[in-house]
Design a protein around this motif. Structure first.
Motif, PDB file in Angstrom:
ATOM      1  N   ASP A   1      28.124 -25.301   8.178  1.00 19.64           N
ATOM      2  CA  ASP A   1      27.949 -23.928   8.664  1.00 19.64           C
ATOM      3  C   ASP A   1      26.765 -23.874   9.624  1.00 19.64           C
ATOM      4  OD1 ASP A   1      29.978 -23.176   6.943  1.00 19.64           O
ATOM      5  OD2 ASP A   1      28.579 -22.690   5.316  1.00 19.64           O
ATOM      6  N   LEU A   2      26.978 -23.339  10.815  1.00 25.61           N
ATOM      7  CA  LEU A   2      25.906 -23.184  11.788  1.00 25.61           C
ATOM      8  C   LEU A   2      25.340 -21.773  11.689  1.00 25.61           C
ATOM      9  CD1 LEU A   2      27.399 -25.001  14.885  1.00 25.61           C
ATOM     10  CD2 LEU A   2      25.856 -25.892  13.154  1.00 25.61           C
TER      11      LEU A   2
ATOM     12  N   LEU B   1      19.428 -25.935  17.282  1.00 25.56           N
ATOM     13  CA  LEU B   1      20.581 -25.783  16.411  1.00 25.56           C
ATOM     14  C   LEU B   1      20.076 -25.718  14.979  1.00 25.56           C
ATOM     15  CD1 LEU B   1      23.771 -26.004  16.307  1.00 25.56           C
ATOM     16  CD2 LEU B   1      23.410 -28.409  15.849  1.00 25.56           C
ATOM     17  N   ALA B   2      20.736 -24.933  14.140  1.00 25.20           N
ATOM     18  CA  ALA B   2      20.364 -24.854  12.727  1.00 25.20           C
ATOM     19  C   ALA B   2      21.633 -24.676  11.924  1.00 25.20           C
ATOM     20  CB  ALA B   2      19.403 -23.708  12.479  1.00 25.20           C
ATOM     21  N   GLY B   3      21.619 -25.157  10.711  1.00 25.35           N
ATOM     22  CA  GLY B   3      22.787 -25.008   9.881  1.00 25.35           C
ATOM     23  C   GLY B   3      22.563 -25.501   8.479  1.00 25.35           C
ATOM     24  N   ASP B   4      23.593 -25.261   7.644  1.00 21.41           N
ATOM     25  CA  ASP B   4      23.558 -25.720   6.262  1.00 21.41           C
ATOM     26  C   ASP B   4      24.907 -26.384   5.991  1.00 21.41           C
ATOM     27  OD1 ASP B   4      22.714 -26.188   3.734  1.00 21.41           O
ATOM     28  OD2 ASP B   4      22.975 -24.134   3.016  1.00 21.41           O
TER      29      ASP B   4
ATOM     30  N   PHE C   1      19.335 -27.860   7.744  1.00 26.17           N
ATOM     31  CA  PHE C   1      18.825 -28.757   8.769  1.00 26.17           C
ATOM     32  C   PHE C   1      18.620 -27.976  10.054  1.00 26.17           C
ATOM     33  CE2 PHE C   1      23.290 -28.734   9.776  1.00 26.17           C
ATOM     34  CZ  PHE C   1      23.337 -28.839  11.153  1.00 26.17           C
ATOM     35  N   ALA C   2      17.862 -28.584  10.967  1.00 23.60           N
ATOM     36  CA  ALA C   2      17.641 -27.976  12.275  1.00 23.60           C
ATOM     37  C   ALA C   2      17.452 -29.090  13.286  1.00 23.60           C
ATOM     38  CB  ALA C   2      16.417 -27.070  12.256  1.00 23.60           C
TER      39      ALA C   2
END
Length: 179
Positions: free
Chosen positions: A46-47, A40-43, A2-3
């Motif tokens: 977890d960023l 912001l981005a992450g899975d 996601f972002a």
């Protein structure tokens, strides 16, 4: 993955496959654009670093929002103003989230203009079927009876009316005698 992206002064949390409605962006339906302002981005939990990340999106449509009515009134002053406004929006489908390499992989669009090549068996059969149709003479249509004589007489009769109104200004009213 996601972002969180910023566009049009608003922030949106997006993932691949999401559809979002944002403020108007340049482009036509079917165009692919990149949103570069990643906050912001992450899975999962977890960023990841946002350096070099880009979100590629496809424009689905350019549309207008719901109508907003603005009504102003001042009581006892006969003052009323009514205005309406429909905001321009762009509907986006998020294609991919990643660096510039991932964007290039997601960018190719399916070609709609190219048609699959016909098989040789069909291509040979099609001209033979089309040739007899082209060679057949078309049946001539029967001529309709002449009806032109009747409409020609009617306008002439309408033009010569017996009770024609006098031309404007032709007839004067008698004036009253002065005292």
């Amino acid at each position: 993955m996601f972002a969180v992206v910023r566009t049009g002064g608003k922030q949106y949390r997006v993932a691949p496959g999401d559809k979002i409605v944002v403020e108007k962006l340049d482009g036509n339906a079917g165009d692919t654009i990149t949103l570069g302002d990643i906050l912001l981005a992450g899975d999962g939990s977890d960023l990841k670093k946002t350096d070099g990340l880009k979100v590629s999106a496809e424009i689905i449509a350019q549309a207008k929002g719901e109508k907003v009515t603005v009504f102003k009134k001042r009581r006892r002053h006969n003052y009323r103003r009514k205005k309406g406004h429909r905001q321009q929006h762009t509907i986006l489908r998020i294609v991919a989230i990643g660096d510039h390499k991932a964007e290039k992989k997601a960018a190719p669009k399916p070609e709609k203009a190219s048609a699959p090549a016909p098989s040789p068996a069909k291509s040979e059969a099609a001209p033979t079927a089309a040739a007899p149709k082209a060679e057949k003479p078309k049946a001539e249509k029967k001529a309709a009876p002449a009806k032109a004589a009747k409409p020609a007489e009617k306008p002439a009769a309408k033009a010569s009316t017996k009770n024609a109104a006098p031309a404007k200004g032709a007839a004067k009213k008698p004036s009253k005698p002065k005292k």
